[in-house]
Scaffold this motif. Structure first.
Motif, PDB file in Angstrom:
ATOM      1  N   UNK A  81       0.688  -1.014  -0.064  1.00 45.69           N
ATOM      2  CA  UNK A  81       0.289   0.098  -0.066  1.00 45.69           C
ATOM      3  C   UNK A  81       0.658   0.953  -0.004  1.00 45.69           C
ATOM      4  N   UNK A  82       2.235   1.502   0.953  1.00 44.68           N
ATOM      5  CA  UNK A  82       2.804   2.854   0.587  1.00 44.68           C
ATOM      6  C   UNK A  82       3.056   2.584  -0.731  1.00 44.68           C
ATOM      7  N   UNK A  83       3.809   1.565  -1.636  1.00 42.42           N
ATOM      8  CA  UNK A  83       3.759   2.037  -2.354  1.00 42.42           C
ATOM      9  C   UNK A  83       2.640   2.474  -4.022  1.00 42.42           C
ATOM     10  N   UNK A  84       2.199   1.814  -3.356  1.00 46.81           N
ATOM     11  CA  UNK A  84       0.500   2.544  -4.707  1.00 46.81           C
ATOM     12  C   UNK A  84       0.275   4.249  -3.690  1.00 46.81           C
ATOM     13  N   UNK A  85       0.185   3.742  -2.712  1.00 44.28           N
ATOM     14  CA  UNK A  85       0.278   5.681  -1.897  1.00 44.28           C
ATOM     15  C   UNK A  85       1.227   6.548  -2.625  1.00 44.28           C
ATOM     16  N   UNK A  86       2.389   5.674  -2.567  1.00 40.14           N
ATOM     17  CA  UNK A  86       3.432   6.836  -3.365  1.00 40.14           C
ATOM     18  C   UNK A  86       3.382   7.199  -4.495  1.00 40.14           C
ATOM     19  N   UNK A  87       3.022   5.918  -5.048  1.00 40.83           N
ATOM     20  CA  UNK A  87       2.727   6.432  -6.690  1.00 40.83           C
ATOM     21  C   UNK A  87       1.235   7.380  -7.122  1.00 40.83           C
ATOM     22  N   UNK A  88       0.202   7.036  -6.237  1.00 42.04           N
ATOM     23  CA  UNK A  88      -0.914   8.013  -6.437  1.00 42.04           C
ATOM     24  C   UNK A  88      -0.389   9.489  -5.771  1.00 42.04           C
ATOM     25  N   UNK A  89      -0.012   9.486  -5.345  1.00 44.41           N
ATOM     26  CA  UNK A  89       0.230  10.774  -4.387  1.00 44.41           C
ATOM     27  C   UNK A  89       1.195  11.663  -5.754  1.00 44.41           C
ATOM     28  N   UNK A  90       2.157  10.666  -6.141  1.00 40.16           N
ATOM     29  CA  UNK A  90       2.501  11.674  -7.445  1.00 40.16           C
ATOM     30  C   UNK A  90       2.323  11.712  -8.223  1.00 40.16           C
ATOM     31  N   UNK A  91       0.827  10.725  -8.825  1.00 42.68           N
ATOM     32  CA  UNK A  91      -0.099  11.425  -9.765  1.00 42.68           C
ATOM     33  C   UNK A  91      -0.775  12.421  -9.852  1.00 42.68           C
ATOM     34  N   UNK A  92      -1.749  12.985  -8.359  1.00 45.78           N
ATOM     35  CA  UNK A  92      -2.425  14.037  -7.932  1.00 45.78           C
ATOM     36  C   UNK A  92      -1.327  14.708  -7.609  1.00 45.78           C
ATOM     37  N   UNK A  93      -0.295  15.146  -8.353  1.00 50.66           N
ATOM     38  CA  UNK A  93       0.750  16.028  -7.438  1.00 50.66           C
ATOM     39  C   UNK A  93      -0.235  18.121  -8.333  1.00 50.66           C
ATOM     40  N   UNK A  94      -0.234  18.736  -7.444  1.00 51.29           N
ATOM     41  CA  UNK A  94      -1.028  19.460  -7.800  1.00 51.29           C
ATOM     42  C   UNK A  94      -2.331  19.136  -8.071  1.00 51.29           C
ATOM     43  N   UNK A  95      -3.045  18.712  -8.348  1.00 52.52           N
ATOM     44  CA  UNK A  95      -4.406  18.509  -8.149  1.00 52.52           C
ATOM     45  C   UNK A  95      -5.102  19.240  -7.310  1.00 52.52           C
ATOM     46  N   UNK A  96      -6.479  19.940  -7.842  1.00 50.34           N
ATOM     47  CA  UNK A  96      -7.539  20.651  -7.245  1.00 50.34           C
ATOM     48  C   UNK A  96      -7.632  20.558  -5.407  1.00 50.34           C
ATOM     49  N   UNK A  97      -8.264  21.493  -4.837  1.00 56.99           N
ATOM     50  CA  UNK A  97      -8.321  21.432  -3.807  1.00 56.99           C
ATOM     51  C   UNK A  97     -10.078  20.256  -3.489  1.00 56.99           C
ATOM     52  N   UNK A  98      -9.450  19.580  -3.030  1.00 52.87           N
ATOM     53  CA  UNK A  98     -10.958  18.461  -2.461  1.00 52.87           C
ATOM     54  C   UNK A  98     -10.052  16.806  -2.892  1.00 52.87           C
ATOM     55  N   UNK A  99      -9.090  16.821  -3.758  1.00 53.96           N
ATOM     56  CA  UNK A  99      -8.862  15.781  -4.059  1.00 53.96           C
ATOM     57  C   UNK A  99      -8.002  14.353  -3.093  1.00 53.96           C
ATOM     58  N   UNK A 100      -7.908  13.483  -3.205  1.00 50.65           N
ATOM     59  CA  UNK A 100      -7.924  12.629  -2.046  1.00 50.65           C
ATOM     60  C   UNK A 100      -7.723  11.499  -2.361  1.00 50.65           C
ATOM     61  N   UNK A 101      -7.132  10.292  -1.456  1.00 51.80           N
ATOM     62  CA  UNK A 101      -6.260   9.032  -1.887  1.00 51.80           C
ATOM     63  C   UNK A 101      -7.073   8.397  -1.277  1.00 51.80           C
ATOM     64  N   UNK A 102      -8.149   7.468  -1.578  1.00 54.49           N
ATOM     65  CA  UNK A 102      -9.081   6.531  -0.831  1.00 54.49           C
ATOM     66  C   UNK A 102      -8.353   4.688  -1.145  1.00 54.49           C
ATOM     67  N   UNK A 103      -8.248   4.806   0.132  1.00 57.70           N
ATOM     68  CA  UNK A 103      -7.359   3.343   0.018  1.00 57.70           C
ATOM     69  C   UNK A 103      -8.744   2.018   0.779  1.00 57.70           C
ATOM     70  N   UNK A 104      -8.936   1.511  -0.249  1.00 62.10           N
ATOM     71  CA  UNK A 104     -10.477   0.388   0.222  1.00 62.10           C
ATOM     72  C   UNK A 104      -9.295  -1.125   0.099  1.00 62.10           C
TER      73      UNK A 104
END
Lengths: 639, 309
Positions: free
Chosen positions: A169-192
């Motif tokens: 999950x750590x790697x997945x979050x890191x990838x998501x964080x990189x892809x969502x860099x500079x995303x607008x307010x309200x953006x987030x990562x959801x882990x199921x």
């Protein structure tokens, strides 16, 4: 649903004064007419025909009350935890570890719940919002990049599968964080996830992370029994086919469990042995079963299956770890075909291995074989080599040709060994520093294994169907056979060939990992899964990548006239413990697991805004409606 | 029949307000005709139900003591050897009463219905006076107001016109009470020209029936306004009754207007059907058509029931 500003409902109090004003000071345009007699009769007719017309004069009041209600609702800022703000970007990470295959209730697995939740996010994606989908299994896979295409997202959700026995999950979050860099307010990562990881899971991202744990019904949190380790070893001192089966069974639940461990010969599931175990809570227990495992007609022997069967009537909600398949000891017998005149040192090394069956032959004899199937064993070429690499594993010593398969060889030179690849499994534990060779040829075109002052004198190449190890010198013309490293390298080579053959010709891998089926002369291959389903995959570059689900058992592939197989087992103590153990922490150490911060239901704003506009339009239409100048049908008739 | 006295009418004062000269000229060629014979108070151009001493022979009857011996038909005595009297039709003038509705509802309309009613009354009075009839005008609303006493001769026309011009519309409509009052005041039957919008919540049937029961010959002149027939209203309105002040709140849409128009149609049809059933003359005036056209067409006999040329 909750409201972020519930005090805004006080605006509803305006309805009272509005109604009072409407009643007291309702202003209508007054018209003096000769007599209201006929109008009263006409209205009576209409009311008799449509009683609800009494409400028609109050339409304006009703619309204004509706506008106040809609406005109050909007100002109250309805919120929920499953919404996505307009224009926000969302990364959905689905835990695809094997524990997600456990049932969360009587009908659905944890993974199915997570997949439904991911699909719900895709369905609820607001206009302007984008979503990406990440599958977090043994490897992290981005199934869908950021997109607003709901169809593409639904297709990606359908591709979600349980992969392997862990989730990074750590790697997945890191990838998501990189892809969502500079995303607008309200953006987030959801882990199921089901939160069955062990210990702390540190989630580092520049944007909010929401951990949504799938809801697991009571009685389904930890009710599991699993085989977490297994092996088969021959016991030749007690019989040619006698073997010991070792297994360790885990009971991660909070109460003792009774279970049968059953050993079966596969295919056919012929029972070999069975043992009943009582395992204390959160403990594991080992068991040894002695069985006879005769080899099959190909000398490979059958497979051994182990499976669990609860003996206490309690449920076992996780099935992936309830069975294991293992190669029988008979598969360790390795046919070795020696072609040409072998170095004496090589022959001595082969004869010291009791599980090697030696066959001497020559290139002309091989060319006269009627069967076109590759030899099912290790081939050792000495001197002359064929033009094309054979199927399976092969070793070449001191070739006569300058072109050996993919490699080119230069003229011979004398020299000393300067370096060797210690990481290569063929050279594991081998120290070549004392080896001196007479004359060797520089090899190019293969992966270097041993470097010398004369160049690369040992190299290797991996092919889908096997590997070739090339030594450009004759060991007999060096001091290498007297060095312990020679025996070590020879045993390494034999063990690799033995393991590859025992594993069925398809490289081993963890549960859920795609099969890499060597099939150089095929366009596609078909693989039969343990449950009997058939998967077809195209062949590219002599290799077919066959995606499989996390299903333990034996996978069989027909490649030409050869039958290849592969075994996949769960065997993960961490994943067999399906209870919730993870502690999710952010970079600041704050635990977010299970926390669902209220999010503004921005999607509702659109509907409330639309409702307000509609009410406004109706009010305007009602207030300004007029039939003046409308040609009356009677007037037209009269005219 | 054209009366020579028409030249004496001060047209300058009338045509500007009620009737114009061309219309008056056309009216001069018309006469009111009735289907009944009435007993008049003085010798006139019309036959009286009484046999009198005029020149038109009516019948014979046996002589009884007390009869005027001057009327004995001696030629008949010579032939029949018995005394008989010659009877003659008594010629008598027609008593015409113009009952004009002066209730507040008549003041509404474009032009006001009361203006149209006064013009119709003036035209009918002019025709009657030019025919030598005795013409009186009685306005009514809740009851009858001060009437213009009957008078004869075209020279009285200016007086009638002035009277009409000075009339004001006010009060509620009560046809029945007004007719009852009219009947009680006027004993002799005659021709009653009833000009009204007939918008009486109590109805019009009993009032007109009362007139008919008193042997009057009745013609109805129904004054309507175009806006009443074809309303162009719209939106949320508070409709005020001009007579009672009662208010009706309506939200006018196509369906409401359709219902109203259906009611108007039914009301007009009922009034016309009633007139036909009672053999009463009926003319609808206004509603977008110039009243002169409809009145001339009516008086010329095209659709008249009780009035003939």
């Amino acid at each position: 649903m909750s409201f972020l500003s519930p005090w805004s409902f006080l605006w509803l109090l305006l309805i009272g004064p509005l109604v009072a004003l409407y009643i007291l000071r309702r202003r209508r345009q007054e018209r003096v007419i000769a007599s209201t007699l006929l109008w009263q009769e006409a209205l009576a007719d209409l009311r008799a025909e449509r009683p609800w017309r009494r409400l028609v004069p109050q339409v304006s009041l009703l619309l204004q009350i509706l506008a106040i209600i809609a406005g109050s609702l909007a100002l109250a800022r309805p919120s929920g935890s499953a919404s996505i703000p307009s224009g926000a970007q969302l990364a959905i990470i689905v835990d695809a570890s094997s524990s997600m295959a456990a049932f969360a209730n009587g009908e659905e697995t944890r993974f199915e719940l997570a997949r439904n939740a991911a699909q719900a996010y895709a369905d609820d994606l607001p206009p302007g919002g984008r979503m990406m989908l990440i599958e977090s299994g043994r490897e992290t896979a981005v199934l869908s990049p950021l997109t607003s295409d709901r169809h593409a997202l639904s297709t990606a959700v359908d591709r979600l599968q349980i992969r392997g026995t862990s989730a990074n999950l750590e790697e997945a979050v890191a990838i998501a964080s990189e892809r969502l860099a500079d995303s607008p307010e309200g953006s987030r990562i959801v882990i199921l996830t089901d939160g069955s990881q062990q210990g702390e899971v540190e989630l580092l991202a520049a944007l909010p992370i929401e951990v949504q744990e799938v809801t697991i019904a009571s009685g389904y949190q930890d009710q599991n029994l699993g085989i977490v380790d297994a092996d088969v070893r021959p016991r030749p001192e007690e019989g040619a086919d006698r073997a010991d089966i070792f297994a360790r069974v885990l009971n991660p639940s909070s109460e003792p469990r009774d279970v049968f461990v059953i050993a079966e010969l596969m295919p056919g599931q012929q029972a070999l042995a069975s043992r009943r175990l009582r395992i204390d809570s959160e403990q594991s227990s080992g068991v040894v079963l002695q069985v006879d495992l005769p080899p099959d007609d190909q000398g490979r022997a059958a497979h051994v299956g182990l499976r669990l069967e609860p003996a206490d009537g309690l449920p076992d909600v996780f099935a992936l770890d309830d069975q294991v398949v293992l190669p029988s000891p008979g598969a360790r017998r390795l046919p070795v075909f020696v072609i040409g005149t072998p170095p004496q040192s090589v022959m001595r090394a082969l004869r010291t291995d009791s599980e090697v069956e030696l066959f001497r032959t020559s290139l002309p004899a091989l060319a006269e074989r009627e069967e076109q199937t590759p030899l099912d064993g290790l081939q050792i070429f000495c001197g002359d080599v064929p033009a094309e690499a054979p199927g399976g594993d092969s070793i070449v010593f001191a070739p006569n040709q300058n072109q050996v398969f993919e490699a080119r060889l230069a003229d011979g030179e004398r020299g000393n060994i300067t370096d060797w690849s210690e990481a290569d499994p063929r050279l594991r534990f081998a120290n070549l520093g004392r080896v001196r060779f007479g004359e060797a040829r520089d090899i190019s075109g293969m992966t270097p294994l041993v470097q010398s002052s004369a160049g690369v004198i040992a190299a290797g190449i991996e092919r889908p169907a096997g590997e070739t190890t090339l030594f450009s010198f004759n060991p007999d013309q060096s001091n290498w056979p007297s060095d312990p490293s020679f025996v070590i390298v020879m045993r390494n080579l034999l063990e690799r060939a033995r393991n590859r053959r025992a594993s069925g010709g398809i490289p081993d891998g963890p549960l859920g990992e795609s099969l890499r089926v060597p099939a150089s002369d095929q366009r596609s291959v078909e693989v039969e899964t343990p449950s009997g389903a058939t998967i077809e995959a195209p062949v590219q570059g002599g290799l077919a990548i066959v995606p499989i689900q996390a299903e333990p058992g034996v996978y069989r592939a027909e490649v030409g006239e050869r039958e290849l197989f592969a075994m996949r087992n769960h065997l993960s103590e961490s994943e067999s413990d399906i209870s919730h153990r993870a502690v999710f922490v952010t970079g600041e150490g704050q635990t977010l697991a299970g926390v669902e911060a209220p999010e503004e239901r921005s999607d509702l704003w659109q509907w409330v805004g639309l409702l307000l506009l509609l009410i406004l339009a109706l009010e305007i239409a009602w207030a300004t409606r007029s039939v003046s100048g409308r040609p009356s049908e009677r007037r037209r008739r009269a005219a | 029949m054209v009366n020579n006295h028409v030249t004496e009418v001060p047209e300058q004062t009338t045509k500007a307000r009620l009737l114009d000269g061309d219309f008056l000229k056309r009216l001069r060629r018309l006469r009111l005709m009735v289907s009944k014979r009435f007993v008049g108070g003085a010798g006139g151009a019309r036959q009286s139900l009484r046999r009198g001493s005029s020149v038109e022979f009516a019948d014979h009857r046996a002589y009884v003591p007390g009869d005027d011996i001057r009327r004995i038909d001696w030629n008949a005595y010579a032939r029949l050897d018995e005394l008989v009297l010659r009877l003659y039709v008594a010629e008598e003038d027609l008593s015409v009463t113009v009952l004009i509705d002066s209730s507040a509802s008549m003041s509404v309309g474009k032009p006001p219905k009361f203006d149209t009613a006064k013009r119709v009354a003036a035209a009918l009075s002019y025709v009657a006076l030019s025919g030598g009839e005795r013409v009186g005008v009685t306005p009514f609303s809740t009851s009858i107001a001060r009437p213009l006493p009957p008078s004869r001769g075209l020279a009285r026309a200016p007086r009638v016109f002035r009277y009409l011009e000075e009339m004001q519309a006010s009060g509620e409509t009560s046809l029945r009470r007004s007719i009852d009052a009219f009947v009680a005041r006027r004993g002799r039957p005659g021709l009653v020209l009833l000009i009204s919008d007939f918008l009486d919540p109590a109805g019009y049937e009993s009032a007109i029936d009362r007139l008919l029961s008193e042997k009057h010959e009745v013609s109805l002149f129904h004054i309507v306004d175009e806006e009443e027939l074809y309303p162009t209203l719209g939106g949320d309105l508070r409709l005020i009754d001009s007579e009672t002040g009662d208010a009706v709140e309506v939200s006018l849409d196509a369906r409401t207007l359709k219902a109203y128009e259906a009611r108007v149609d039914a009301y007009l049809e009922a009034l016309q059907r009633y007139a036909k059933r009672r053999r009463v003359g009926y003319l609808q005036v206004g509603g977008g058509e110039p009243f002169e056209e409809s009145l001339l067409r009516y008086l010329s006999g095209a659709s008249a029931t009780g009035i003939r040329r």
